[in-house]
Each structure stands twice: as C-alpha cells, then as structure tokens.
Design a protein around this motif. Structure first.
Motif, PDB file in Angstrom:
ATOM      1  N   ARG A 100       0.826  -1.210   0.000  1.00 18.75           N
ATOM      2  CA  ARG A 100       0.000   0.000   0.000  1.00 18.75           C
ATOM      3  C   ARG A 100       0.858   1.257   0.000  1.00 18.75           C
ATOM      4  O   ARG A 100       0.557   2.225  -0.698  1.00 18.75           O
ATOM      5  N   ARG A 101       1.917   1.260   0.778  1.00 19.38           N
ATOM      6  CA  ARG A 101       2.724   2.476   0.957  1.00 19.38           C
ATOM      7  C   ARG A 101       3.838   2.614  -0.076  1.00 19.38           C
ATOM      8  O   ARG A 101       4.316   3.714  -0.332  1.00 19.38           O
ATOM      9  N   CYS A 102       4.279   1.491  -0.647  1.00 20.84           N
ATOM     10  CA  CYS A 102       5.374   1.534  -1.624  1.00 20.84           C
ATOM     11  C   CYS A 102       5.117   0.463  -2.672  1.00 20.84           C
ATOM     12  O   CYS A 102       5.784  -0.574  -2.723  1.00 20.84           O
ATOM     13  N   PRO A 103       4.123   0.687  -3.529  1.00 20.27           N
ATOM     14  CA  PRO A 103       3.639  -0.384  -4.411  1.00 20.27           C
ATOM     15  C   PRO A 103       4.650  -0.882  -5.433  1.00 20.27           C
ATOM     16  O   PRO A 103       4.631  -2.062  -5.784  1.00 20.27           O
ATOM     17  N   ASP A 104       5.509  -0.034  -5.930  1.00 20.43           N
ATOM     18  CA  ASP A 104       6.479  -0.465  -6.940  1.00 20.43           C
ATOM     19  C   ASP A 104       7.755  -0.935  -6.264  1.00 20.43           C
ATOM     20  O   ASP A 104       8.785  -0.248  -6.264  1.00 20.43           O
ATOM     21  N   SER A 105       7.688  -2.110  -5.650  1.00 22.60           N
ATOM     22  CA  SER A 105       8.840  -2.603  -4.910  1.00 22.60           C
ATOM     23  C   SER A 105       8.839  -4.120  -4.859  1.00 22.60           C
ATOM     24  O   SER A 105       7.843  -4.786  -5.167  1.00 22.60           O
ATOM     25  N   VAL A 106       9.964  -4.663  -4.475  1.00 18.40           N
ATOM     26  CA  VAL A 106      10.158  -6.097  -4.286  1.00 18.40           C
ATOM     27  C   VAL A 106      10.184  -6.370  -2.785  1.00 18.40           C
ATOM     28  O   VAL A 106      10.784  -5.609  -2.029  1.00 18.40           O
ATOM     29  N   VAL A 107       9.543  -7.441  -2.357  1.00 16.44           N
ATOM     30  CA  VAL A 107       9.597  -7.847  -0.959  1.00 16.44           C
ATOM     31  C   VAL A 107      10.250  -9.214  -0.876  1.00 16.44           C
ATOM     32  O   VAL A 107       9.790 -10.176  -1.503  1.00 16.44           O
ATOM     33  N   VAL A 108      11.327  -9.283  -0.114  1.00 17.09           N
ATOM     34  CA  VAL A 108      12.038 -10.538   0.137  1.00 17.09           C
ATOM     35  C   VAL A 108      11.800 -10.890   1.598  1.00 17.09           C
ATOM     36  O   VAL A 108      12.344 -10.255   2.506  1.00 17.09           O
ATOM     37  N   GLY A 109      10.956 -11.898   1.838  1.00 16.85           N
ATOM     38  CA  GLY A 109      10.592 -12.258   3.196  1.00 16.85           C
ATOM     39  C   GLY A 109      11.098 -13.627   3.578  1.00 16.85           C
ATOM     40  O   GLY A 109      11.199 -14.525   2.730  1.00 16.85           O
TER      41      GLY A 109
END
Length: 267
Positions: free
Chosen positions: A61-70
């Motif tokens: 929601r806050r940084c939509p154009d991003s990659v998340v590595v969890g």
C-alpha cells in the motif's frame, strides 16, 4: 539517494513493523504451536507467516512499486526498492516466552541498504536508521563502548549446531577462546536485535554465522549509521554467511574475534 527519500522509506518500515506489534505482544507467552523448517533447531509459528503477510500488505500500500524478500514468503514484486523482511527474528525465543525477539525490515536501492527498522514489541523499542543517522525511540544513538575484549560484552550464538556439525572440536575451541577473552559472552538469539543493541552501545560486539539478508540488513545500517563497524563476512550483506559488528572505537584488530571469524569463515 537523497536523505529525504531515505527517511521516507524508514518511516514506511516503521509503520509496517509497528503494524504487527499488537499481534506479537498478544501472542507472546501463549506457547503457540511450533513447526520446523530446516530441522528442529529452526522453528516457525503461525504468527511468523501472519505477521509477514500483514507487513507485505502495508508495504504494497505504501510503496507499491517494490520487491519484498521475506523469510517466510520468499520474493515477490517488481520495482526499484527491495524490502528485506523478517517478521519475527528470534522465533525460538518468541515461541518459548523469552523476551528477546524483534521485527526487522530494511529497504535497499541499487544494492545499498538505505533504510532500516528493528522493532522490539515487548519493550516497544524502535531502532531506526536512514542514510543520515540512527535513533532509538526517536533519540539519536551512538555506537560506543568498550575498546578491548577484556572490557567488552559479546553477543554471539556461535557455535550453532551447523557449526558444530561442520567444525566439531575446532568450533568448541573457538568458543573457549571467546569465553576466556571477553568480560562476558551471551547467547540471546535474534541477530537483528543483537545488532540494534550494538548500535545503541548496550553491548560491544556481535558475531554470527549462517544469516540471511532479512536477518541483518536493517541491523547493519543501524550499526554503521550509529558510528559502529559492521563487517559482512560473506562479502555482502545480501549474501548468506556470517557477520561481525562492534561499537566505534573497539580495537577489532587486536580482538580474538578477528582470528575466530576468519577461521570460522574459511573452515
């Protein structure tokens, strides 16, 4: 990257980390059911995945154009910003009821960590770093403390079971050297929170092996922006491996840790 953008990313990391605080505090000491991943030394609970899912929602929601590595959900998304997320760093402590665990979130751009938050939900301590500084609960922190081993507090989980399987008695010999050299050695768990404590000057040295970027990315920035030293023993904070960190002014060259870390990394 300009400082304002770096601070904006830190604010997003803070929002995402705090978004799971109530859940983790509510579940703490409930003795949740534990499953294992790699082996019985590597636990996971339902709260790890649920917390990471919530964090991913905030970041989307806050940084939509991003990659998340969890740690729990792997890598998803596309964009210039990469987020490294450990929803509960120190799951074994969390599951057993030991109050030394945290949520760690870092942002990286062009291969550089530019923002990071380590949030301790039990104590409600938020350690935040950006390219212009580091704070704990909004107050600037300075990584300063002991100068020599004999004055210093070392936080380390070495040797881990994997180290013992690989190195056997050599790992125990290194632990003996560490224990004799330092004023105190503690094994609290949670690489991210250990690094936050070094950044704040609450401990002097932290050492670990077999970590991933989601464990240490935020903590590495905290230590460096607070004036301490962070060394990724794999050559990069993004490559799995070990790390060595210390407060500013600590004589790492004369420390037993310089030899221990070098020997453990090459064995």
């Amino acid at each position: 990257m300009d400082l304002n953008t770096s601070r904006e990313l830190t604010a997003i990391a803070s929002e995402a980390a705090r978004a799971v605080g109530d859940r983790l505090r509510g579940a703490f000491r409930s003795r949740p059911q534990v499953r294992t991943k790699r082996d019985f030394h590597d636990p996971v609970t339902e709260h790890d995945k649920a917390a990471e899912d919530h964090i991913r929602d905030v970041l989307a929601r806050r940084c939509p154009d991003s990659v998340v590595v969890g740690e729990e959900g792997g890598t998803h998304g596309e964009g210039a910003v990469s987020w490294y997320v450990d929803p509960i760093d120190g799951t074994a402590n969390f599951a057993a009821g030991l109050p030394f665990f945290c949520t760690s979130i870092a942002a990286a751009v062009d291969g550089e960590v530019v923002a990071g938050v380590v949030y301790d939900p039990v104590r409600d301590d938020e350690f935040a770093a950006w390219l212009g500084g580091a704070t704990c609960n909004g107050t600037p922190i300075r990584s300063a403390g002991a100068r020599t081993d004999r004055e210093a507090m070392l936080l380390s989980s070495y040797p881990t079971p994997r180290d013992l399987d690989r190195d056997g008695d050599a790992a125990l010999d290194r632990l003996a050297r560490m224990t004799r050299a330092f004023a105190a050695v503690r094994r609290p768990g949670s690489a991210a929170l250990k690094l936050a404590h070094v950044a704040a000057g609450w401990s002097d040295v932290a050492y670990g092996t077999h970590v991933n970027a989601w464990d240490v990315a935020a903590g590495s920035l905290l230590v460096r922006q607070a004036g301490g030293v962070y060394l990724p023993l794999s050559g990069s904070v993004f490559a799995p491996g070990g790390y060595l960190a210390c407060v500013g002014g600590f004589d790492l060259g004369a420390s037993v840790m310089a030899e221990v870390a070098a020997a453990a990394s090459t064995s």
